[in-house]
Design a protein around this motif. Structure first.
Motif, mmCIF file in Angstrom:
data_model
loop_
_atom_site.group_PDB
_atom_site.id
_atom_site.type_symbol
_atom_site.label_atom_id
_atom_site.label_comp_id
_atom_site.label_asym_id
_atom_site.label_seq_id
_atom_site.Cartn_x
_atom_site.Cartn_y
_atom_site.Cartn_z
ATOM 1 N N THR A 39 0.232 -1.146 -0.131
ATOM 2 C CA THR A 39 0.142 0.035 0.100
ATOM 3 C C THR A 39 1.050 1.421 -0.043
ATOM 4 O O THR A 39 0.889 2.440 -0.585
ATOM 5 C CB THR A 39 -1.132 0.298 0.819
ATOM 6 N N MET A 40 2.003 0.982 0.752
ATOM 7 C CA MET A 40 2.592 2.304 0.502
ATOM 8 C C MET A 40 3.272 2.556 -0.751
ATOM 9 O O MET A 40 3.549 3.661 -0.914
ATOM 10 C CB MET A 40 3.996 2.511 1.128
ATOM 11 N N ILE A 41 3.588 1.194 -1.586
ATOM 12 C CA ILE A 41 4.258 1.564 -3.354
ATOM 13 C C ILE A 41 3.507 2.259 -4.342
ATOM 14 O O ILE A 41 3.256 3.676 -4.434
ATOM 15 C CB ILE A 41 4.294 0.630 -3.856
ATOM 16 N N THR A 43 0.201 4.150 -3.152
ATOM 17 C CA THR A 43 0.091 5.620 -2.274
ATOM 18 C C THR A 43 1.678 6.249 -2.719
ATOM 19 O O THR A 43 1.206 7.545 -3.427
ATOM 20 C CB THR A 43 0.020 5.620 -0.807
ATOM 21 N N ALA A 44 2.768 5.724 -3.442
ATOM 22 C CA ALA A 44 3.286 6.675 -3.738
ATOM 23 C C ALA A 44 3.421 7.029 -5.710
ATOM 24 O O ALA A 44 3.695 8.652 -5.261
ATOM 25 C CB ALA A 44 5.029 6.268 -3.409
ATOM 26 N N GLN A 50 -2.763 9.268 -0.086
ATOM 27 C CA GLN A 50 -2.714 9.783 1.777
ATOM 28 C C GLN A 50 -3.616 11.050 1.926
ATOM 29 O O GLN A 50 -3.718 10.850 3.640
ATOM 30 C CB GLN A 50 -1.181 10.435 1.268
ATOM 31 N N GLY A 122 0.100 1.850 5.284
ATOM 32 C CA GLY A 122 0.300 1.638 4.202
ATOM 33 C C GLY A 122 0.211 3.472 3.773
ATOM 34 O O GLY A 122 0.584 4.125 3.380
ATOM 35 N N MET A 123 -1.687 3.591 3.707
ATOM 36 C CA MET A 123 -1.852 5.347 3.121
ATOM 37 C C MET A 123 -1.157 6.238 3.613
ATOM 38 O O MET A 123 -1.214 6.934 3.102
ATOM 39 C CB MET A 123 -3.065 5.239 2.279
ATOM 40 N N ALA A 126 2.936 6.307 3.672
ATOM 41 C CA ALA A 126 3.694 6.496 3.459
ATOM 42 C C ALA A 126 5.115 7.605 3.594
ATOM 43 O O ALA A 126 4.421 8.402 3.132
ATOM 44 C CB ALA A 126 3.036 6.114 1.685
ATOM 45 N N TYR A 138 7.543 4.498 12.481
ATOM 46 C CA TYR A 138 7.863 3.335 12.267
ATOM 47 C C TYR A 138 7.959 2.535 13.600
ATOM 48 O O TYR A 138 7.632 0.783 12.923
ATOM 49 C CB TYR A 138 8.840 3.334 10.805
#
Length: 214
Positions: A39-41, A43-44, A50, A122-123, A126, A138
């Motif tokens: 999800t971080m990826i 969102t990037a 975000q 994750g969102m 990110a 983190y």
């Protein structure tokens, strides 16, 4: 001597359950942290996600009961009270009512909330503007995330014990259900411990180490 044996059992029993079901435990870790990183990826690539997620989180925090307790404790810089409130919210609402309790009625139902939390985190976290400012938080995600992973693991154990009691040497689903309850209770010991540590660290982090706006 008896007290020492009991204390050791509190530590040893959850570890034994994890060792006996190692594959399920590894799978829950992979699912939770895998969803978080994926999800971080995403969102990037789509940064608007975000902003929408943070707006949603702020709306949730604006609930009167949260504003008068959790938010007020953080705003006033009360580390002790913020730690207690954070722990209670994460344990009662974040873990038991939203994950464990539904799974006692519908097997595995609480896994949906566990997955949703990983996606939501994750969102929200990110590193769109670099990781430096997020590094302290983190660690919060790691500590509290592991508590949710163990809660998800307990849900899997509960569901398997109910649906497949013969695999663990029990004759009926009712006996499997009761055995799953017992194992879930043991697994809640590390869940509680991790949420206590996570609550204290989160309060210190947001009030002392990296207060919002700094």
């Amino acid at each position: 001597m008896k007290q020492s044996v009991r204390k050791l059992k509190f530590i040893r029993k959850p570890i034994e359950i994890i060792k006996e079901n190692k594959k399920a435990f590894i799978l829950m870790n992979a699912v939770f942290y895998g969803l978080l990183l994926l999800t971080m990826i995403v969102t990037a690539i789509f940064p608007d996600l975000q902003a929408k997620t943070i707006d949603n989180a702020n709306q949730q925090l604006s609930a009167p009961w949260l504003e008068s307790t959790v938010v007020a404790a953080y705003t006033n810089g009360n580390v002790g009270l913020a730690s207690i409130y954070t722990f209670l919210v994460n344990l009662i609402l974040g873990t038991f009512l939203s994950m464990t309790l539904p799974s006692l009625v519908i097997p595995f139902a609480g896994l949906i909330m566990g997955g949703y939390r990983a996606i939501f985190w994750g969102m929200t976290f990110a590193p769109l503007n670099g990781v430096t400012g997020l590094l302290p938080h983190y660690l919060t995600l790691l500590i509290e995330g592991q508590a949710y992973v163990i809660a998800m693991f307990a849900i899997v154990i509960q569901g398997r014990s109910l649906l497949f009691p013969r695999r663990i040497g029990l004759a009926s689903r009712w006996n499997g259900y009761k055995q799953g309850l017992i194992q879930s209770a043991w697994l809640y010991l590390p869940v509680i411990l991790l949420l206590v540590v996570g609550g204290v660290y989160e309060a210190i982090e947001l009030i002392v180490l990296a207060p919002p706006g700094n």
